[in-house]
Design a protein around this motif. Sequence first.
Motif, PDB file in Angstrom:
ATOM      1  N   ASP A 165       0.818  -1.222   0.000  1.00 35.65           N
ATOM      2  CA  ASP A 165       0.000   0.000   0.000  1.00 35.65           C
ATOM      3  C   ASP A 165       0.848   1.268   0.000  1.00 35.65           C
ATOM      4  O   ASP A 165       0.476   2.262  -0.632  1.00 35.65           O
ATOM      5  CB  ASP A 165      -0.929  -0.001   1.220  1.00 35.65           C
ATOM      6  CG  ASP A 165      -2.164  -0.868   0.991  1.00 35.65           C
ATOM      7  OD1 ASP A 165      -2.246  -1.527  -0.070  1.00 35.65           O
ATOM      8  OD2 ASP A 165      -3.043  -0.886   1.875  1.00 35.65           O
ATOM      9  N   GLU A 169       0.371   4.502  -2.348  1.00 36.60           N
ATOM     10  CA  GLU A 169       0.152   5.830  -1.779  1.00 36.60           C
ATOM     11  C   GLU A 169       1.148   6.851  -2.328  1.00 36.60           C
ATOM     12  O   GLU A 169       0.825   8.028  -2.494  1.00 36.60           O
ATOM     13  CB  GLU A 169       0.254   5.764  -0.254  1.00 36.60           C
ATOM     14  CG  GLU A 169      -0.920   5.031   0.394  1.00 36.60           C
ATOM     15  CD  GLU A 169      -0.715   4.794   1.874  1.00 36.60           C
ATOM     16  OE1 GLU A 169       0.440   4.957   2.336  1.00 36.60           O
ATOM     17  OE2 GLU A 169      -1.677   4.443   2.555  1.00 36.60           O
ATOM     18  N   GLU A 174      -5.224   9.232  -6.382  1.00 35.83           N
ATOM     19  CA  GLU A 174      -6.145   8.874  -5.316  1.00 35.83           C
ATOM     20  C   GLU A 174      -7.255   7.980  -5.852  1.00 35.83           C
ATOM     21  O   GLU A 174      -7.661   7.005  -5.197  1.00 35.83           O
ATOM     22  CB  GLU A 174      -6.736  10.139  -4.700  1.00 35.83           C
ATOM     23  CG  GLU A 174      -7.641   9.873  -3.516  1.00 35.83           C
ATOM     24  CD  GLU A 174      -8.147  11.138  -2.860  1.00 35.83           C
ATOM     25  OE1 GLU A 174      -9.097  11.049  -2.062  1.00 35.83           O
ATOM     26  OE2 GLU A 174      -7.592  12.220  -3.152  1.00 35.83           O
TER      27      GLU A 174
END
Length: 519
Positions: A165, A169, A174
């Motif tokens: 993750d 990120e 997004e």
Amino acid sequence: MKNIIRHGLAILAMISVGFVHAQNTDVVVESIVKEATENSQLERLAHEMLDGIGPRLVGTPQMKQANDWAIAQYADWGISAKNEQWGEWRAWERGITHIDMVHPRVQSLAGMQLAWSPSTKSKGITAEVVTLPTVKNAAEFEAWLKTIKGKLVMTSIYQPTGRPDYNWEEFATEESFDKMKKNRDELTKNFYENIRNTGYTSRTIDAALEKAGAAGIVSSYWSKGFGANKIFSARTKNIPTVDIELEDYTMLYRLVEYGSKPQLKIVAESKDLGVTPTYNTIAKVKGTEKPDEYVIMSAHFDSWDGGTGATDNGTGTLVMMEAMRILKKVYPNPKRSIIVGHWGSEEQGLNGSRAFVEDNPEIIKNTQAVFNQDNGTGRVVDLSGAGFLHAYEYLSRWLNAVPNDVSKHIKTDFPGSPSGGGSDNASFVAAGVPSFNLSSLNWSYWNYTWHTNRDTYDKIVFDDVRSNAILTAVLVYMACEDPERASSDKIILPVNSRTGKQSTWPEHRSPERKGGIDK
């Protein structure tokens, strides 16, 4: 006037004794730091234990080799040590694992057999790979089971991405990140719903596949880090179970789903060696003034065997061995007896330390403190009072002697709360012994090294381990010297918000003394 003079002399004597003790404390602490810095044995010990012996799975010849190696090390340092048997375990030894895709093309795959996996024959097995079907109920699954004889069955969830993750990120939009997470959550939900529909659980389905005639089980327990898989134990009795790293596992999965009917050749050799004794390795330096009171240094010796058990718990073991070596050299005549416990089978439920607590009531009754280190290679950053009411008074006093460049990283929590599990300090806490976990900075421990194929020597941060050895040696020294006995008074635990009932102190649990053995 005589009384005033006598009283004044007494005060001067007290000040003098305090000053001498402070000087002695400084000398010993300085000597600890000097020895740890200028004559560290950590790298050599790590090489011999991790590179030479390797992983230390309970019941394996390597675990006994490690027990005997530690005794020899202590003997070289003039320290008495012995192996104390506390139970028996299924004896097993890992052999060679080769996993090759032989259709629709040839490629060697990254993976290994799981602990206690049954062996293949030396020529291995070659078979088609299939995935679990999507079923509405147990009847559909039972019908499918009739089709898998002689096939290798993939039993783990398909992961849509092999990127952690944190990588998403940093680089993804997004919207893309949210889309991936939604997709992954949906796949996870559907996978476990489908397992329930089969009438089995993730823990029981392997046995059903074996009974139906599967040639072997192929799994992949991704650890949510690049290239990292968690390696635990097989649940089959006669057919091999292998874990394949995510990158290769998902490729196989897609080949199956697209109808390519991939085939694997698996050679997974291992030896079933029957039953073997299991031990704790105990080292001891006898106290001079209070030999029947004890300060215990604690670390589990065993590991899982996906890697070499470097940070779980090779580093904890190194800390305790190095701290004991240093103390023997610079503080050879402790006031209280010092014990180092290298526990067996922590990974299967704190069995070694629970056995020690159960088998040594006199030691437990007279223990001043326990210092335990387990979770990874990082410097210690958290120290809790573990629910002992007055821990602040004595633990702070001991910690005050630790050099600032070590102690400045440590956050304390008093009175804290008692540990019910997780590591061997819990075994002592349950017996009412002031036992403190030296909790360290994680260095991505949970995703990358905890029980994974990446838990190897190169992940050790020796500067942090050296810092922890200094911390442990100073705390043990101070606990030995303290004229007062550490209070074991406990806090009154709060009401559990979930149950509405008063929380209770953890209770002692008896160890499993016949592990992995059909009874």
